[in-house]
Write a protein that holds these residues in place. Sequence first.
Motif, PDB file in Angstrom:
ATOM      1  N   ILE A 294      13.488 -15.042  77.850  1.00 32.19           N
ATOM      2  CA  ILE A 294      13.454 -15.456  79.253  1.00 32.19           C
ATOM      3  C   ILE A 294      12.696 -16.785  79.286  1.00 32.19           C
ATOM      4  O   ILE A 294      11.473 -16.816  79.151  1.00 32.19           O
ATOM      5  CB  ILE A 294      12.743 -14.410  80.131  1.00 32.19           C
ATOM      6  N   ASN A 295      13.417 -17.881  79.430  1.00 35.26           N
ATOM      7  CA  ASN A 295      12.801 -19.215  79.360  1.00 35.26           C
ATOM      8  C   ASN A 295      11.962 -19.504  80.596  1.00 35.26           C
ATOM      9  O   ASN A 295      12.316 -19.097  81.708  1.00 35.26           O
ATOM     10  CB  ASN A 295      13.878 -20.294  79.214  1.00 35.26           C
ATOM     11  N   VAL A 296      10.871 -20.249  80.402  1.00 30.95           N
ATOM     12  CA  VAL A 296       9.996 -20.579  81.524  1.00 30.95           C
ATOM     13  C   VAL A 296      10.674 -21.540  82.498  1.00 30.95           C
ATOM     14  O   VAL A 296      10.387 -21.548  83.692  1.00 30.95           O
ATOM     15  CB  VAL A 296       8.645 -21.156  81.026  1.00 30.95           C
ATOM     16  N   SER A 297      11.598 -22.349  82.018  1.00 29.28           N
ATOM     17  CA  SER A 297      12.393 -23.210  82.898  1.00 29.28           C
ATOM     18  C   SER A 297      13.761 -23.420  82.270  1.00 29.28           C
ATOM     19  O   SER A 297      13.908 -23.368  81.037  1.00 29.28           O
ATOM     20  CB  SER A 297      11.711 -24.564  83.140  1.00 29.28           C
ATOM     21  N   ARG A 298      14.757 -23.644  83.121  1.00 27.27           N
ATOM     22  CA  ARG A 298      16.116 -23.824  82.623  1.00 27.27           C
ATOM     23  C   ARG A 298      16.946 -24.530  83.675  1.00 27.27           C
ATOM     24  O   ARG A 298      16.996 -24.092  84.826  1.00 27.27           O
ATOM     25  CB  ARG A 298      16.735 -22.453  82.306  1.00 27.27           C
ATOM     26  N   PRO A 299      17.611 -25.638  83.333  1.00 21.34           N
ATOM     27  CA  PRO A 299      18.455 -26.335  84.308  1.00 21.34           C
ATOM     28  C   PRO A 299      19.587 -25.427  84.792  1.00 21.34           C
ATOM     29  O   PRO A 299      20.148 -24.656  84.007  1.00 21.34           O
ATOM     30  CB  PRO A 299      19.017 -27.521  83.508  1.00 21.34           C
ATOM     31  N   TYR A 300      19.893 -25.522  86.072  1.00 21.76           N
ATOM     32  CA  TYR A 300      20.945 -24.700  86.678  1.00 21.76           C
ATOM     33  C   TYR A 300      22.088 -25.639  87.076  1.00 21.76           C
ATOM     34  O   TYR A 300      22.069 -26.252  88.128  1.00 21.76           O
ATOM     35  CB  TYR A 300      20.379 -23.980  87.897  1.00 21.76           C
ATOM     36  N   ILE A 301      23.079 -25.751  86.208  1.00 20.83           N
ATOM     37  CA  ILE A 301      24.211 -26.653  86.432  1.00 20.83           C
ATOM     38  C   ILE A 301      25.466 -25.818  86.643  1.00 20.83           C
ATOM     39  O   ILE A 301      25.902 -25.092  85.741  1.00 20.83           O
ATOM     40  CB  ILE A 301      24.426 -27.619  85.238  1.00 20.83           C
TER      41      ILE A 301
END
Length: 367
Positions: free
Chosen positions: A2-9
């Motif tokens: 579960i990544n702490v941040s991830r781009p949502y495209i």
Amino acid sequence: MINVSRPYIGIKEKKAVLEVLTSGNLAQGEKVEEFEINFAKYIGTKFAIATSNGTTALFLALSALGIGKGDEVITTSFSFIASANAILFTGAKPVFVDIESDSFNLNPSLIEKKISKKTKAILPVHLYGLPANMKEIKKIAKKHNLFVIEDACQAHGATIDGKKAGSIGIAGCFSFYATKNMTTGEGGMITTNNPGIAKKVKLLRQHGMEKRYHHKILGYNFRMMDITAALGIEQLKLLDERNKIRQSNAAFLTKELSKIGNIQTPKFDKTLTHVFNQYTIRVKKDFPLSRNGLIRFFASNGIGTGIYYPIPIHKQQVYKNLGYRIRLPVTEKLSKEVVSLPIHPQVTKANLRRIVQIFLKANKKSD
């Protein structure tokens, strides 16, 4: 993990970028102008000027205000280094003020002690998506005839008494880096109601050029591409919806984690809208695991974390080389305690329950 941040495209963003690529009009053009108009309308300012990234947005805003060699700008040391570096780029000097332990933002009660005859501006950072105390900061700025430039690079959609971050100071600066609440990969924006600043920034970002190949002043190449703007246009449409998911996720974690007495969950304030670019807690001394021990335990259980920021700006080697020898007790303490947990829109309720479960297990362990 579960990544702490991830781009949502999404599909619409990909389609918009493909349309620009197909058109052949890749450099700054109609899409950048459309993005600027839409962003200004969203923030509630008369102008929005797109730039290559958040750092150049900060630098151009300061430069457009005439801040330069011999001047001082008050800011925080608890931020990404660009907040202070942008001041250095102009030739001015960053003057650091300590922060509040609950908001992680500039402590207004300490600002006036740092004001001198050289002070020209205050540059508060809305850290993690929580706005700084702009009411008090603006009151101080008015009293001493200082500019206020908002570093809203982590605060897209955040509000102060109903007004959007980036619309309260004389200028606001945003970043669209991959980890932000809305992204263009790289990119920045300056918002302002001041036509003089808007005009100066537009000149500075494009080689001082008002008319093609007619250069009025020395400028830079800090333009945004239409490819970038096309992505931004679509991301902006979804910003409020995605911020609500962040806020819902944050509320869930706060409800569950506040039951644990030896950590501090993020501050909530009815007059402010926190958009949770990061969900940041403090791991206090009496927690069974050290901060690094907690991070290792999370990683071993497939949960990503982040430390924003492990070394305050005034403690960075580049600033030591410049002669900075100051103490900021709260900043220095918190830099050793903070850790950010995943709450971005792609984090599911099952993920959140997993985070809480692992946290409860961590509370029974020791290093």
